[in-house]
Structures are given as structure tokens and as C-alpha cells.
Write an enzyme that holds these catalytic residues in place. Structure first.
Site, short mmCIF file in Angstrom:
data_model
loop_
_atom_site.label_atom_id
_atom_site.label_comp_id
_atom_site.label_asym_id
_atom_site.label_seq_id
_atom_site.Cartn_x
_atom_site.Cartn_y
_atom_site.Cartn_z
CE1 TYR A 120 -3.05 -1.28 1.37
CE2 TYR A 120 -3.17 -3.66 1.51
CZ TYR A 120 -3.45 -2.42 2.03
OH TYR A 120 -4.12 -2.32 3.22
CE LYS A 155 -6.43 -3.51 0.17
NZ LYS A 155 -6.68 -3.41 1.60
NE ARG A 206 -10.16 -2.72 -2.61
CZ ARG A 206 -10.34 -3.45 -1.50
NH1 ARG A 206 -11.32 -3.14 -0.66
NH2 ARG A 206 -9.57 -4.47 -1.24
NE ARG A 227 12.36 12.45 -0.30
CZ ARG A 227 12.01 13.65 0.17
NH1 ARG A 227 12.61 14.73 -0.27
NH2 ARG A 227 11.05 13.75 1.07
CG HIS A 283 7.39 16.15 -1.97
ND1 HIS A 283 8.70 16.49 -1.80
CD2 HIS A 283 6.94 15.77 -0.75
CE1 HIS A 283 9.05 16.33 -0.54
NE2 HIS A 283 7.99 15.89 0.12
N1 PDD Z 1 -7.30 -5.15 4.65
N2 PDD Z 1 -10.58 -1.49 5.79
C1 PDD Z 1 -9.24 -1.47 5.80
C2 PDD Z 1 -8.53 -0.30 6.38
C3 PDD Z 1 -8.52 -2.56 5.25
O1 PDD Z 1 -7.18 -2.55 5.23
C4 PDD Z 1 -9.23 -3.68 4.73
C5 PDD Z 1 -8.53 -4.85 4.13
C6 PDD Z 1 -10.64 -3.64 4.77
C7 PDD Z 1 -11.48 -4.76 4.19
O2 PDD Z 1 -11.42 -4.75 2.78
P1 PDD Z 1 -11.57 -6.12 1.95
O3 PDD Z 1 -12.85 -6.72 2.37
O4 PDD Z 1 -11.60 -5.66 0.54
O5 PDD Z 1 -10.39 -6.97 2.30
C8 PDD Z 1 -11.28 -2.53 5.29
C9 PDD Z 1 -6.49 -6.15 3.99
C10 PDD Z 1 -7.01 -7.54 4.16
C11 PDD Z 1 -5.05 -5.96 4.45
O6 PDD Z 1 -4.62 -4.81 4.51
O7 PDD Z 1 -4.35 -6.95 4.70
#
Ligand code: PDD
Length: 282
Positions: free
Chosen positions: A33, A149, A52, A100, A102
């Protein structure tokens, strides 16, 4: 106000937006995400988040569902339909729908793409940031690829809930060696007694925050020394200042950690300067 979501090529009323029961994001957390902040109708750090996103997809071998130009058109359309002036845009891409099993489905299904947007009250976000945040520490229970992410956020959810239960705004996660990795949804920084800014280096234990990168550049431009290395909770307690960075909080001063004041217990001057500089630069 009506809200709209984008699901696989269609803009739908929020209440009718859904994905399939065998979506791999739902079944395995096999999804990534991104979150963009919007202020005065402008997306902040649009390109950093796009880059990213591309990296997260490629690290998990999820095919890119659309090019950056098409994706930005959808991002802007979801902002427009939800009438977002100040807010957040959320994008999720999963590997798609498959029976389903894995391992990756073969042939690869079409990735599922979902976008939502929500308004935020910028004035109340500012007021909250100006007051500074109390945070708590929690053990870091996560896996070895926190640089991607992904939607695998259960340890973050538990840490943030522990923070909420303690009346705190964020939880800093601490690894087995006693080093702070990052917050449940933000990157972690301290300012030591010599005025040096310290934040963990970009390794696999943290998300490579887009705001973190921008703020590091801004700080260096303002003449601060930025040291990228792990720091302990003890160092944080002894720091002159502490703060967090993220797309949703920008730069927010931390005034208490585990109920102990940082510095004089008020938002520090470095965090305040960087918050202002970050917002001016956008
Ligand atoms: N969160 N670390 C984690 C675990 C995060 O989930 C986030 C961002 C950051 C900061 O990353 P950035 O500066 O790119 O937003 C660091 C977002 C805002 C969220 O999950 O809502």
C-alpha cells in the site's frame, strides 16, 4: 458527504466498494500500500511515494497494475470525487484473486487495485502537533522485510492499540538488541545533547519513509548534522528532543516517552523548525 472508492477500474460509492473473498490481500496479506497526504489540494511528495510503490511491487514480484501517469490520474480523480482539499489518499495493490494456495498463483492473476480518500481537518492536525505527542515503547514483533510497505500490519496494530490504551499517540518499537526501529506508523528521530539529529539507517528493519528522506534533506540544508544509526530507548530518554515523521503527521514533536518527559516536556525547537520548513517546502 458521499464518499467514493476506486476498485479495479470502477469508481463506486464507498458502501458498495468490495474485493473478492479469495483476494490474496485478504487471505494472506499478500498486498502492498501507499499513503499520500493532501494539503490545499496538492499531493505531498507524490513522486517519492510512487517510486516506493514501484519498489514494493517489484520486491514482491507483483506486476505493476498500471503506469505512473494512469495511476496519478486515478489518484487525482479519487481526490476530486471525494472533494479532498486536506486529507489522505490510500492505495492498495494485492497480488489478485486466486484459489487459496500459499505460493504465487500461476498464471499470475490481475492485481487488485483499491483507492480510497478521506478528509482531515488540517487545523486540528496542526493544533495536535503543536501540543506535542506522548508515546510508549513496545517490543518490535515484526518480520525481516519491514522496508516493504506491505499490509502485514498486525504487530503495528497491536503496538498502536497499546499506545491508545495508555493514552499515547504512537508506539516506538524496540528490537531484541534494545534499539528503537520506528513507530507503528512513523519513523523515529532524536536530537542528542550536541544538537545532532539521529534516525535509524535505511535497513530492512524500517520502512524507508518518504517524509523521513525529505526531512533529512531539509535538516542538512538548514545546517544540522543528520546521523543515520540505531539508537536505544535510553538515548531517547536522555535526548534533548524526539520527534516522528510520516505522511500523516509530517514532523511531530514527542514530549513524553513511557510517561517520562523529553527535554523540558514541551515540543522542541528543532522539531518545530523542521515541521514548519517541511510544510513551507510543499
Ligand atoms: N505510515 N514507518 C511505518 C511503519 C509507517 O507505516 C509509516 C507511514 C512510516 C512513515 O513513512 P512515510 O513518511 O512515507 O509516510 C514509517 C502511513 C502514513 C500509514 O500507514 O498510514
Amino acid at each position: 458527504m458521499s464518499r467514493y472508492a476506486y476498485v479495479n477500474g470502477r469508481y463506486l460509492p464507498h458502501s458498495q466498494a468490495a474485493v473478492h473473498v479469495e483476494d490474496r490481500g485478504f487471505q494472506f496479506g499478500d498486498a502492498i500500500y501507499e499513503v499520500w497526504s493532501v494539503r490545499r489540494g496538492q499531493l505531498l511528495d507524490a513522486e517519492g511515494h510512487l517510486n516506493r510503490l514501484q519498489r514494493s511491487l517489484s520486491e514482491l514480484s507483483i506486476p505493476s497494475p498500471m503506469g505512473p501517469t494512469a495511476l496519478m490520474m486515478v489518484v487525482r480523480e479519487i481526490m476530486r470525487r471525494n472533494r479532498i482539499k486536506d486529507g489522505l489518499v490510500y492505495l492498495q495493490v494485492s497480488r489478485g484473486v486466486a484459489k487459496r494456495d500459499h505460493a504465487f498463483p500461476d498464471p499470475a492473476p490481475r492485481p487488485t487495485v483499491v483507492l480510497t480518500a478521506k478528509r482531515v481537518d488540517a487545523a486540528s492536525v496542526e493544533a495536535k502537533a503543536n501540543a506535542g505527542a506522548s508515546i510508549i515503547s513496545q517490543p518490535d514483533l515484526r518480520w525481516g522485510r519491514c522496508d516493504i510497505k506491505t499490509v502485514n500490519l498486525l504487530p503495528n496494530v497491536l503496538a498502536k492499540q497499546a499506545a491508545r490504551d495508555a493514552g499515547a499517540a504512537e508506539a516506538w518499537m524496540v528490537d531484541a538488541d534494545g534499539f528503537v526501529t520506528e513507530g507503528g506508523s512513523s519513523n523515529a528521530w532524536i536530537v542528542d545533547q550536541d544538537g545532532r539529529l539521529i534516525t535509524r539507517q535505511l535497513d530492512n528493519a524500517i520502512l524507508h519513509g518518504i517524509t523521513r528522506g525529505c526531512v533529512a534533506d531539509i535538516a542538512r540544508g538548514l545546517g544540522y548534522e543528520v546521523v543515520e544509526r540505531p539508537f536505544t530507548l535510553e538515548e531517547a530518554h536522555a535526548a534533548r528532543e524526539a520527534f516522528m515523521t510520516s505522511a500523516s503527521t509530517f514532523v511531530t514533536a514527542i514530549t513524553r516517552i513511557d510517561d517520562k518527559p523529553i527535554g523540558n516536556g514541551a515540543p522542541g525547537s528543532v522539531a518545530t523548525e523542521l515541521r514548519n520548513a517541511y510544510q513551507t517546502q510543499q
